[in-house]
Design a protein around this motif. Structure first.
Motif, PDB file in Angstrom:
ATOM      1  N   LYS A 469       0.717  -1.088  -0.210  1.00  0.00           N
ATOM      2  CA  LYS A 469      -0.002  -0.016   0.212  1.00  0.00           C
ATOM      3  C   LYS A 469       0.842   1.393   0.180  1.00  0.00           C
ATOM      4  CE  LYS A 469      -3.946  -2.182   2.239  1.00  0.00           C
ATOM      5  NZ  LYS A 469      -4.805  -2.124   3.455  1.00  0.00           N
ATOM      6  N   THR A 470       2.084   0.981  -0.430  1.00  0.00           N
ATOM      7  CA  THR A 470       2.897   2.294  -0.371  1.00  0.00           C
ATOM      8  C   THR A 470       3.453   2.515  -1.912  1.00  0.00           C
ATOM      9  OG1 THR A 470       3.842   1.885   1.850  1.00  0.00           O
ATOM     10  CG2 THR A 470       5.143   3.272   0.371  1.00  0.00           C
ATOM     11  N   LEU A 471       3.135   3.863  -2.225  1.00  0.00           N
ATOM     12  CA  LEU A 471       3.811   4.270  -3.509  1.00  0.00           C
ATOM     13  C   LEU A 471       4.530   5.512  -3.739  1.00  0.00           C
ATOM     14  CD1 LEU A 471       1.611   4.409  -6.839  1.00  0.00           C
ATOM     15  CD2 LEU A 471       2.848   6.522  -6.123  1.00  0.00           C
ATOM     16  N   THR A 472       5.877   5.584  -4.049  1.00  0.00           N
ATOM     17  CA  THR A 472       6.745   6.431  -3.895  1.00  0.00           C
ATOM     18  C   THR A 472       7.100   7.121  -5.502  1.00  0.00           C
ATOM     19  OG1 THR A 472       7.744   5.747  -2.065  1.00  0.00           O
ATOM     20  CG2 THR A 472       8.736   7.636  -3.250  1.00  0.00           C
ATOM     21  N   LEU A 473       6.782   8.368  -5.784  1.00  0.00           N
ATOM     22  CA  LEU A 473       6.855   8.845  -7.121  1.00  0.00           C
ATOM     23  C   LEU A 473       8.383   9.626  -6.813  1.00  0.00           C
ATOM     24  CD1 LEU A 473       3.768  10.845  -7.824  1.00  0.00           C
ATOM     25  CD2 LEU A 473       4.458   8.562  -8.560  1.00  0.00           C
ATOM     26  N   ILE A 474       9.409   9.071  -7.848  1.00  0.00           N
ATOM     27  CA  ILE A 474      10.645   9.745  -7.801  1.00  0.00           C
ATOM     28  C   ILE A 474      11.269  10.663  -9.179  1.00  0.00           C
ATOM     29  CG2 ILE A 474      13.156   9.219  -7.758  1.00  0.00           C
ATOM     30  CD1 ILE A 474      12.096   6.352  -6.178  1.00  0.00           C
ATOM     31  N   SER A 475      11.304  11.892  -8.977  1.00  0.00           N
ATOM     32  CA  SER A 475      11.489  12.584 -10.110  1.00  0.00           C
ATOM     33  C   SER A 475      12.909  12.298 -10.683  1.00  0.00           C
ATOM     34  CB  SER A 475      11.165  14.131  -9.774  1.00  0.00           C
ATOM     35  OG  SER A 475      11.335  14.795 -11.092  1.00  0.00           O
ATOM     36  N   ALA A 476      13.229  11.719 -11.852  1.00  0.00           N
ATOM     37  CA  ALA A 476      14.270  11.766 -12.475  1.00  0.00           C
ATOM     38  C   ALA A 476      14.197  11.191 -13.903  1.00  0.00           C
ATOM     39  CB  ALA A 476      15.170  10.754 -11.870  1.00  0.00           C
ATOM     40  N   PRO A 477      15.201  11.536 -14.940  1.00  0.00           N
ATOM     41  CA  PRO A 477      14.907  10.890 -15.972  1.00  0.00           C
ATOM     42  C   PRO A 477      15.135   9.492 -16.471  1.00  0.00           C
ATOM     43  CG  PRO A 477      16.619  12.930 -16.362  1.00  0.00           C
ATOM     44  CD  PRO A 477      16.278  12.390 -14.670  1.00  0.00           C
ATOM     45  N   LEU A 478      14.516   9.105 -17.277  1.00  0.00           N
ATOM     46  CA  LEU A 478      14.516   7.304 -17.452  1.00  0.00           C
ATOM     47  C   LEU A 478      15.966   6.971 -17.882  1.00  0.00           C
ATOM     48  CD1 LEU A 478      13.198   4.898 -17.630  1.00  0.00           C
ATOM     49  CD2 LEU A 478      12.751   5.557 -19.989  1.00  0.00           C
ATOM     50  N   SER A 479      16.413   5.997 -17.017  1.00  0.00           N
ATOM     51  CA  SER A 479      17.599   5.116 -17.643  1.00  0.00           C
ATOM     52  C   SER A 479      17.222   3.767 -18.136  1.00  0.00           C
ATOM     53  CB  SER A 479      18.438   5.183 -16.165  1.00  0.00           C
ATOM     54  OG  SER A 479      19.602   4.330 -16.795  1.00  0.00           O
ATOM     55  N   SER A 480      17.870   3.554 -19.273  1.00  0.00           N
ATOM     56  CA  SER A 480      17.779   2.213 -19.821  1.00  0.00           C
ATOM     57  C   SER A 480      18.316   0.859 -19.041  1.00  0.00           C
ATOM     58  CB  SER A 480      18.035   2.122 -21.235  1.00  0.00           C
ATOM     59  OG  SER A 480      19.591   2.299 -21.278  1.00  0.00           O
ATOM     60  N   LYS A 481      19.216   1.255 -18.072  1.00  0.00           N
ATOM     61  CA  LYS A 481      19.792   0.395 -17.069  1.00  0.00           C
ATOM     62  C   LYS A 481      19.663   0.540 -15.814  1.00  0.00           C
ATOM     63  CE  LYS A 481      23.661  -1.549 -18.631  1.00  0.00           C
ATOM     64  NZ  LYS A 481      25.063  -1.859 -18.897  1.00  0.00           N
ATOM     65  N   ILE A 482      19.167  -0.275 -15.099  1.00  0.00           N
ATOM     66  CA  ILE A 482      18.925  -0.349 -13.711  1.00  0.00           C
ATOM     67  C   ILE A 482      19.641  -1.351 -12.800  1.00  0.00           C
ATOM     68  CG2 ILE A 482      17.125  -0.488 -11.634  1.00  0.00           C
ATOM     69  CD1 ILE A 482      17.018   2.247 -13.441  1.00  0.00           C
ATOM     70  N   GLY A 483      20.342  -0.882 -11.875  1.00  0.00           N
ATOM     71  CA  GLY A 483      21.158  -1.965 -11.037  1.00  0.00           C
ATOM     72  C   GLY A 483      20.323  -1.973  -9.753  1.00  0.00           C
ATOM     73  N   VAL A 484      20.259  -3.239  -9.109  1.00  0.00           N
ATOM     74  CA  VAL A 484      19.816  -3.512  -8.120  1.00  0.00           C
ATOM     75  C   VAL A 484      20.498  -4.123  -7.008  1.00  0.00           C
ATOM     76  CG1 VAL A 484      17.730  -4.914  -6.800  1.00  0.00           C
ATOM     77  CG2 VAL A 484      17.628  -4.110  -9.373  1.00  0.00           C
ATOM     78  N   TYR A 485      20.675  -3.617  -5.798  1.00  0.00           N
ATOM     79  CA  TYR A 485      21.609  -4.219  -4.624  1.00  0.00           C
ATOM     80  C   TYR A 485      20.436  -4.612  -3.544  1.00  0.00           C
ATOM     81  CZ  TYR A 485      24.493  -4.548  -0.809  1.00  0.00           C
ATOM     82  OH  TYR A 485      25.325  -5.147   0.341  1.00  0.00           O
ATOM     83  N   LEU A 486      20.902  -6.049  -3.134  1.00  0.00           N
ATOM     84  CA  LEU A 486      20.070  -6.401  -1.866  1.00  0.00           C
ATOM     85  C   LEU A 486      21.064  -7.049  -0.949  1.00  0.00           C
ATOM     86  CD1 LEU A 486      17.502  -8.106  -0.736  1.00  0.00           C
ATOM     87  CD2 LEU A 486      17.999  -9.859  -1.996  1.00  0.00           C
TER      88      LEU A 486
END
Length: 535
Positions: A469-486
């Protein structure tokens, strides 16, 4: 005589007489005598007639070819003889027209380079061409160092190469026409970009006026985005136009040189100055608007395509905001990417990509979980128009989603690269794959809209992080590559924009209770996304 007599009478009182011409003195007064040489010259002039002296422009200047037979100040040569290897003015050339033995000599335009027709080794006129060594030679060369070589007359070789040059010139002229056509298309493209950008801005303004109370700042952001895109596209088109103009100028220069070479009547000069064919070509513009379409459709295609893409981006934002307004049960927060990255306190201590790569994984996709319209290879998923798999209980049924085969635990880092709108996510293995019940709510199986998954949606104008039930809008231009750290143990999940520099987009800290899988979601037919291979 009257002048001379008056001069001498004036000197009578002095007793000394002088010549008015040379000033020599005489005592007594000398008797005048006839100048026989001058008289003979006058008689000759009377018979032949007095000819005017050549005008200054008839004399040879520094850049002109001078007559080899003029004495004193030399006149301009009007022809050069390839047999005599000499240049002649009009007067001295007359013998080549009058004398039978000279009439067969080959006359060409005046040339300063006649000595280049002489063999430097044997001091003989070069009257042959060696095809083996590709050079002009004399007769002695043909029986000496070029013995046994393939030799022909300069005339024969010129005939062959002239055909090549004519063909090359035709190709160059065609390239010039193609280049001018492309320049015209580039100019039209600039007009289409400007017009489309203006229409897009106007369309977006109407959308954001309706939502001004909730997202007034986004209106300004979108206008800036379009203007930035407009400036970039115009600059690329104008740069391409300049390159084409430079190439055309170079081709025209080469065409002029080839034309002059083709007009050369001296075979030796022609072969000496023969220009080997360079690789002339127009680089195909890398601009993404350059497509092989019928010319009458290019303008309409560009305008419609650009307008639709920009409108789609704004409509996407509109849909997201409407979802926010409609679903009042969701917690909503608006975040700027810069403030998010700077204000958050990092417990992982990782902001550099080299550090993140220490925990990199090469993930693979599980085709058994893929929506039936997804074409899935080991690392890549693409939305197709037709079904790729039969439907079963393990597959996602309502969204174009797929999970990884590999479970995530401990420290993990991976990257996802896409060609369009996409979502990267982590989810528990038991996330629901299909909606159930008569109302079939897709939230149960969509990444980020349930308690079993965490997802970053990458839109054209912003990022949207979703969980339950949480939604966060983050203003930034689109990047075609996303890195994910866990960091599974610490419950830290971070998303990075990877484009030149690695920038933190969003980080969440929670508590994971089950093993996680990586997920990818796509939206439009033809879009694709894949796990990058990092090692």
């Amino acid at each position: 005589m009257t002048c001379i007599k008056g001069h001498r009478d004036g000197e009578e009182q002095k007793g000394i007489h002088s010549c008015p011409q040379c000033r020599e003195t005489f005592i007594p007064r000398p008797v005048l005598k006839k100048n026989t040489m001058l008289a003979a010259l006058v008689e000759q002039l009377k018979k032949t007639g007095v000819q005017a002296a050549p005008a200054d422009h008839c004399y040879a200047g520094h850049e002109d070819v001078a007559c080899d037979f003029c004495t004193g100040r030399k006149l301009k040569a009007i022809k050069s003889c390839l047999v005599c290897l000499a240049s002649y003015c009009e007067k001295h050339l007359q013998a080549h027209y009058d004398e039978p033995q000279l009439r067969n000599h080959r006359l060409v335009e005046p040339s300063k380079n006649l000595q280049e027709n002489i063999c430097s080794k044997h001091d003989e006129v070069m009257k042959m061409f060696c095809r083996t060594d590709q050079k002009c030679i004399c007769y002695l060369c043909s029986v000496d160092e070029h013995k046994g070589h393939n030799t022909v007359s300069p005339e024969a070789e010129r005939m062959k190469r002239q055909k090549e040059l004519e063909e090359r010139r035709g190709n160059i002229q065609q390239k010039i026409q193609d280049g001018e056509k492309k320049i015209k298309e580039q100019k039209e493209k600039v007009e289409f970009i400007n017009r489309s950008a203006d229409k897009s801005v106007e369309a977006c303004e109407k959308i954001f006026i309706e939502l001004i109370c909730l997202i007034q700042k986004k209106s300004s952001d979108v206008k800036n985005y379009f203007r930035s895109k407009q400036e970039t596209e115009v600059r690329e088109a104008e740069n391409e136009q300049k390159k084409l103009e430079q190439q055309i100028a170079e081709l025209k220069r080469t065409d002029t040189e080839l034309e002059q070479l083709l007009d050369t009547k001296d075979d030796i000069q022609f072969l000496t100055n023969y220009i080997p064919e360079p690789r002339l070509f127009f680089k195909r513009p890398k601009h993404r608007f350059t497509m092989c379409l019928p010319r009458k459709r290019i303008s309409a295609f560009h305008e419609i395509w650009l307008l639709n893409v920009m409108k789609a981006a704004v409509s996407e934002a509109e849909s997201t905001v409407k979802e926010i307004v409609t679903n009042r049960w969701m917690d909503i927060s608006l975040t700027e990417i810069d403030s998010e990255a700077s204000s958050s306190t990092s417990t992982e201590g990782l902001m550099d990509r080299d550090d993140l790569l220490k925990f990199s994984l090469n993930l693979t996709l599980d085709s058994n979980t893929a929506n039936r319209y997804l074409s899935v290879t080991r690392t890549k998923a693409v939305i197709k128009e037709t079904e790729q798999f039969k439907d079963d209980s393990e597959r996602f049924g309502d969204c174009f989603q797929v999970l990884s085969k590999d479970s995530l635990s401990g420290y993990s880092y991976w990257e996802v690269e896409s060609s369009g709108r996409f979502t990267v996510a982590v989810a528990y293995k038991d996330i629901r794959r299909k909606s159930v019940g008569w109302d079939r709510q897709p939230n149960e199986c969509t990444f980020g809209l349930n308690e079993n998954s965490w997802a970053l949606q990458c839109c054209k104008l912003m990022y949207v992080f979703r969980h339950n039930k949480t939604l966060t809008l983050i203003s930034a231009p689109l990047s075609s590559k996303i890195g994910v750290y866990l960091d599974y143990g610490a419950g830290i999940l971070s998303f990075y924009s990877v484009s030149g520099t690695t920038t933190l987009i969003h980080r969440v800290q929670t508590r994971f209770t089950q093993p996680l899988l990586a997920g990818i979601r796509l939206y439009e037919t033809g879009d694709s996304a894949e796990f990058s291979q990092l090692s």
